[in-house]
Write a protein that holds these residues in place. Structure first.
Motif, PDB file in Angstrom:
ATOM      1  N   ALA A  78      -1.451 -15.789   3.754  1.00 53.15           N
ATOM      2  CA  ALA A  78      -0.577 -15.156   4.749  1.00 53.15           C
ATOM      3  C   ALA A  78       0.663 -14.543   4.108  1.00 53.15           C
ATOM      4  O   ALA A  78       1.269 -13.626   4.666  1.00 53.15           O
ATOM      5  N   GLN A  79       1.053 -15.037   2.937  1.00 51.34           N
ATOM      6  CA  GLN A  79       2.250 -14.520   2.273  1.00 51.34           C
ATOM      7  C   GLN A  79       1.997 -13.289   1.405  1.00 51.34           C
ATOM      8  O   GLN A  79       2.933 -12.681   0.904  1.00 51.34           O
ATOM      9  N   LEU A  80       0.746 -12.912   1.218  1.00 55.27           N
ATOM     10  CA  LEU A  80       0.439 -11.845   0.251  1.00 55.27           C
ATOM     11  C   LEU A  80       1.025 -10.487   0.640  1.00 55.27           C
ATOM     12  O   LEU A  80       1.385  -9.698  -0.232  1.00 55.27           O
ATOM     13  N   THR A  81       1.114 -10.202   1.931  1.00 50.74           N
ATOM     14  CA  THR A  81       1.630  -8.886   2.321  1.00 50.74           C
ATOM     15  C   THR A  81       3.062  -8.685   1.851  1.00 50.74           C
ATOM     16  O   THR A  81       3.467  -7.554   1.573  1.00 50.74           O
ATOM     17  N   PRO A 122       1.411  -1.801   0.332  1.00 52.62           N
ATOM     18  CA  PRO A 122       0.524  -0.674   0.004  1.00 52.62           C
ATOM     19  C   PRO A 122       1.123   0.179  -1.117  1.00 52.62           C
ATOM     20  O   PRO A 122       2.341   0.304  -1.246  1.00 52.62           O
ATOM     21  N   ARG A 123       0.254   0.755  -1.922  1.00 57.44           N
ATOM     22  CA  ARG A 123       0.720   1.638  -2.989  1.00 57.44           C
ATOM     23  C   ARG A 123       1.228   2.959  -2.416  1.00 57.44           C
ATOM     24  O   ARG A 123       0.706   3.456  -1.411  1.00 57.44           O
ATOM     25  N   LYS A 124       2.207   3.518  -3.090  1.00 55.19           N
ATOM     26  CA  LYS A 124       2.667   4.851  -2.705  1.00 55.19           C
ATOM     27  C   LYS A 124       1.589   5.877  -3.049  1.00 55.19           C
ATOM     28  O   LYS A 124       0.889   5.743  -4.058  1.00 55.19           O
ATOM     29  N   PRO A 125       1.439   6.900  -2.234  1.00 56.51           N
ATOM     30  CA  PRO A 125       0.422   7.916  -2.518  1.00 56.51           C
ATOM     31  C   PRO A 125       0.593   8.572  -3.881  1.00 56.51           C
ATOM     32  O   PRO A 125      -0.378   9.052  -4.476  1.00 56.51           O
ATOM     33  N   THR A 126       1.817   8.599  -4.400  1.00 49.85           N
ATOM     34  CA  THR A 126       2.065   9.265  -5.680  1.00 49.85           C
ATOM     35  C   THR A 126       1.926   8.340  -6.883  1.00 49.85           C
ATOM     36  O   THR A 126       2.177   8.752  -8.016  1.00 49.85           O
ATOM     37  N   SER A 127       1.528   7.093  -6.656  1.00 46.43           N
ATOM     38  CA  SER A 127       1.399   6.171  -7.793  1.00 46.43           C
ATOM     39  C   SER A 127       0.241   6.603  -8.684  1.00 46.43           C
ATOM     40  O   SER A 127      -0.717   7.252  -8.239  1.00 46.43           O
ATOM     41  N   GLY A 140      -5.426  -4.575 -10.054  1.00 42.18           N
ATOM     42  CA  GLY A 140      -4.660  -3.351  -9.880  1.00 42.18           C
ATOM     43  C   GLY A 140      -3.848  -2.867 -11.063  1.00 42.18           C
ATOM     44  O   GLY A 140      -3.050  -1.942 -10.912  1.00 42.18           O
ATOM     45  N   ALA A 141      -4.019  -3.467 -12.238  1.00 41.15           N
ATOM     46  CA  ALA A 141      -3.307  -2.948 -13.409  1.00 41.15           C
ATOM     47  C   ALA A 141      -3.773  -1.524 -13.699  1.00 41.15           C
ATOM     48  O   ALA A 141      -4.961  -1.201 -13.592  1.00 41.15           O
ATOM     49  N   PRO A 176      -3.754  -6.677   0.799  1.00 44.09           N
ATOM     50  CA  PRO A 176      -3.616  -7.397   2.086  1.00 44.09           C
ATOM     51  C   PRO A 176      -3.268  -6.487   3.247  1.00 44.09           C
ATOM     52  O   PRO A 176      -3.451  -6.877   4.414  1.00 44.09           O
ATOM     53  N   ASP A 177      -2.743  -5.271   2.978  1.00 41.62           N
ATOM     54  CA  ASP A 177      -2.449  -4.349   4.071  1.00 41.62           C
ATOM     55  C   ASP A 177      -3.714  -3.946   4.816  1.00 41.62           C
ATOM     56  O   ASP A 177      -3.661  -3.612   6.007  1.00 41.62           O
TER      57      ASP A 177
END
Length: 486
Positions: free
Chosen positions: A214-217, A222-227, A259-260, A478-479
């Motif tokens: 439950a704490q993961l969010t 969420p990643r930014k679209p420009t990442s 996600g690295a 988690p999103d």
């Protein structure tokens, strides 16, 4: 907890007996909801407030038309005041108190454990031990009040016999001993009731946190679209001596799955082709003095230890890494080498299992397991940084005093390679610029929660470390879960 219970009661203008009545009612409601068809309960009461809770449960069950056989331990000392009130109320309702040696009726179909509570710090004494053993030998399910009798509330240790509960209902706040050590073997399904003290509890700061998915969010937005791969972190992983390519491969893939952006593996030259073939997204190179210098400079985060070995090859690599000031994670043989040449640093996460922790503290595994919270604290004080003491009820601790119990994971994780996967996950989250403490907590949750999905689907036997790669996605993203719930 003893102090908090009195403070909370005063805050709400309640007596401790009124609080005990709330606890008994909460326990009765859980028991009746879980086992609505049961008709004859045995309630085992000790000579303290845990026994007082049992008297309340017995009175409520009898009032609901359930037959109740109540056994109570005897003592030369008087009952605590509120427990005495509860006993008198039971007697006033025509309840009968039997000695612990009373012969159990044949039709007992539920046992309520109120023998020993959270105040014990040693093995149950003879009379209590015999009653606990008799409860365990009976075929009826057992519901423990506050904590299974014989389990130490502060440590999760079991110095003697202990109730094997099907369910445990605990009150006001969780006790650390319910979440670590032997707790997973004896607590059963854990239920919690704040007894109406939620408003008071919101103003309190707990010294230990319970952490689950439950704490993961909060940690993994969420990643930014420009990442891009550069902003998602560069990780170098060092290890994989002769015959241990699998360890370093699992660490590398786990980092990618968590996600690295870029993962470089420095290993034995013989491992390069197999690793690239198995996981082409990994960048793999021979570990030499020059390549190590180059990629220690290149990386945002360093992970060392999986398959490193304790020979000269691994020792030389670790000696260079020791001088690095970037966030690091040390595991496996890096920890065994650290035990030989201890040092203290703040930019490091160490992830020992109990055997490695025993070597790091020069003690026995049983000493580590007898008080896992204290062991984690000792490791932090000696080695600095962040400590992840793995096991049932993983403990994450920092030198600044933060402490979390990771309430995910299962017995299926007792197989080779699980620690290698955890190292890669935490390394990736460090590369995401999480603080070392948050990266350790979040990484442990992702790791254990992914394993829990597998256990639910397929059981705990036969689970492989690499199986977690297929179930990690919803926990590192988690999103997605919140979107599905919307």
């Amino acid at each position: 907890m003893r102090t908090a219970e009195k403070q909370a009661a005063d805050y709400l203008g309640l007596t401790l007996y009124e609080l005990m009545q709330r606890a008994g009612a909460a326990a009765f409601n859980v028991a009746h909801e879980l086992y609505p068809q049961t008709q004859h309960w045995l309630v085992a009461c000790g000579h303290g407030n845990n026994g007082g809770d049992g008297y309340v449960v017995a009175r409520l069950a009898q009032a609901a038309g359930i037959r109740v056989t109540l056994l109570a331990l005897e003592s030369d000392k008087p009952l605590p005041e509120e427990a005495a009130y509860a006993r008198d109320a039971w007697l006033g309702a025509a309840g009968v108190i039997h000695a612990p040696e009373h012969v159990w009726p044949d039709d007992i179909d539920l046992v309520i454990d109120g023998v020993l509570g959270t105040g014990i710090n040693s093995a149950p004494r003879d009379a209590a031990a015999r009653l606990i053993e008799k409860c365990n030998q009976h075929s009826a399910p057992v519901i423990a009040l506050d904590i299974p009798s014989g389990l130490l509330a502060e440590t999760g240790a079991t110095p003697g016999v202990v109730i094997n509960a099907s369910h445990t209902i605990t009150f006001i706040a969780l006790k650390p001993g319910l979440l670590t050590g032997k707790a997973r073997d004896v607590v059963g399904r854990l239920h919690f009731n704040a007894l109406g003290l939620e408003t008071w509890l919101q103003g309190q700061t707990a010294p230990i946190s319970r952490v689950d998915s439950a704490q993961l969010t909060g940690w993994l937005p969420p990643r930014k679209p420009t990442s891009h791969k550069g902003t998602n972190g560069r990780l170098v992983i060092i290890g994989g001596d002769h015959g241990t390519a699998g360890a370093i491969r699992m660490t590398g893939e786990a980092a990618l799955r968590a996600g690295a952006g870029l993962v470089k593996v420095l290993t034995r030259s013989e491992n390069i082709a197999p690793l690239i073939t198995a996981r082409p997204e990994l960048m793999v190179q021979d570990l030499t003095s020059n390549s190590l210098d180059e990629y220690l400079e290149w990386a945002d985060v360093v992970v060392i230890g999986p398959g490193l070995g304790q020979q000269e090859w691994g020792k030389k690599a670790l000696q260079k890494v020791e001088n690095c000031r970037k966030p690091m994670l040390w595991d496996a043989d890096a920890l065994n080498l650290l035990a030989i040449n201890p040092d203290k640093r703040q930019n490091r996460v160490i992830t020992p299992h109990p055997g490695e922790a025993a070597r790091l503290l020069n003690c026995s595994v049983s000493q580590i397991e007898s008080d896992r919270l204290l062991s984690a604290d000792r490791l932090v004080k000696r080695y600095g940084g962040i400590v992840v003491l793995k096991g049932a009820g993983t403990v994450v601790a920092s030198q600044s005093g933060e402490c979390s119990l990771i309430d995910v994971g299962n017995a299926g994780m007792g197989s080779g390679g699980m620690g290698d996967v955890l190292s890669g996950i935490i390394g990736a989250l460090l590369a995401h610029k999480l603080t070392p403490y948050d990266a350790a907590c979040a990484g442990c949750v992702v790791h254990g929660a992914a394993a829990d999905v597998l256990a639910q689907r397929f059981g705990t036997r036969g689970m492989l470390a690499s199986d977690l790669f297929s179930t990690m996605y919803p926990f590192v993203n988690p999103d997605l879960n919140s979107k599905e719930n919307d």
